[in-house]
Design an enzyme around this catalytic site. Sequence first.
Site, PDB file in Angstrom:
ATOM      1  N   CYS A  69     -12.895   9.235  10.702  1.00 22.83           N
ATOM      2  CA  CYS A  69     -12.288   8.011  10.179  1.00 22.83           C
ATOM      3  C   CYS A  69     -13.035   7.438   8.988  1.00 22.83           C
ATOM      4  CB  CYS A  69     -12.194   6.956  11.274  1.00 22.83           C
ATOM      5  SG  CYS A  69     -11.126   7.438  12.645  1.00 22.83           S
ATOM      6  N   LYS A  79      -6.690  -3.352  12.179  1.00 23.09           N
ATOM      7  CA  LYS A  79      -5.853  -3.862  13.258  1.00 23.09           C
ATOM      8  C   LYS A  79      -4.461  -4.240  12.772  1.00 23.09           C
ATOM      9  CE  LYS A  79      -4.737  -4.308  16.756  1.00 23.09           C
ATOM     10  NZ  LYS A  79      -3.415  -4.660  16.470  1.00 23.09           N
ATOM     11  N   HIS A 102      -4.243   1.966   9.923  1.00 26.45           N
ATOM     12  CA  HIS A 102      -5.399   2.853   9.851  1.00 26.45           C
ATOM     13  C   HIS A 102      -4.970   4.302   9.574  1.00 26.45           C
ATOM     14  CE1 HIS A 102      -9.215   4.615  10.462  1.00 26.45           C
ATOM     15  NE2 HIS A 102      -9.196   4.766  11.766  1.00 26.45           N
TER      16      HIS A 102
END
Length: 401
Positions: free
Chosen positions: A92, A345, A349
């Site tokens: 990530c 959030k 993402h």
Amino acid sequence: MSLKDQFGKDVLLTGWGHSKFGKLTDETLESLIVQVSAEAIRNSGLEPRDIDEIYLGQFNSGMQPLGFTSSLALQLSEDLANVPATRTENACASGSAAFQQGVKSVLAGAARNVLVIGAEKMTDAGADVVGAALLGASYEMAGKASTTGFTGLFAEVAKHYEKRYGAGLAGAGLGDILGSIAAKNHHNGMDNPYAQMHRDFGEEFCRTVSEKNPMVAEPLRRTDCSPVSDGAAAVVLSLGPASGAATEPVRLAGFGQANDFFPAERRDLTEFAATRVSWERALGMAGVGIDGLDFAEVHDCFTIAELIMYEAMGLTPRGEGSRAVQEGWVYKDGKLPINVSGGLKAKGHPVGATGVSQHVIAAMQLTGTAGAMQLPNARRGAVQNMGGVGIANYVSILEAV
């Protein structure tokens, strides 16, 4: 001490581009890369022929059949033919890995202008494929079946945290603190035109398990989890600004990277020790403390990650991150606004895009071009991006020029 003091030259963010995040059915990975690359180069005041090197951050891990994507940006222009292009992957944190590789290329004198791109197309794959791909970033779970995926891993982090520090949450349960973080970021995301989710759920909804907000992996509810997304972002790194740039540039004042051991048994799940080291390295290079920041964009893949980040970055002592929420420090009008973009959030993402997106949002803040997201008098900010459960960690300190 600053980056320029250490290396004898500035690294500037001179132009940037950002796509919408979400389920982008009319876009391909290629079209997203070309879109943001064109925008970043145009806004930098440069032409494609001025780009010396390209870095593309993309995780993929089987979510797209095309696994060799480094040259996709060349589709933008014939003038990019033969430009060196490299794909970086660090789970990530793939986007920030690309960013720091671009920085090092400029610092090494190998390039004057580097195009850095982060991109991911996740929603074409089924939930089982996405879940398996993300679990490829776990030492213990890679290749294994799981009903809760990466949420389950961060749920274990939350359980360990509550067991160790639950008594110090000033009368609130951990679930309520995490619900407040989720509500804050959804509220902030309302002002972000790029965000995937534009819905202000409020604290009561985010704190409550319901049919519309089910428990995914106890104690994490749906509102504690970032969504699966498509999207891309790009930034041009240069030694100096071009005369036709759309905005003033932004200076990189410091950067840091730190990796932790991969097996969970070799890490304290509640500490994010290497994350803390990456903060220390970046702040140390920039010559500032946490109180010298006006805002930060941090990696809230799950709300528990943002809570522990308050402690890793030095905003509060360990086990006292809840104070930053309960006393209002991290809200838009607080002493250190966190994730005014809505964070992962609410913004979404798309894994490889996240780190570059965070740098773009920070650059917009520092040039007064963040629109409804804009903070008053933002002069210095931080970006923190993380791969795995605190495994690959990157921090950048950016300043207005």
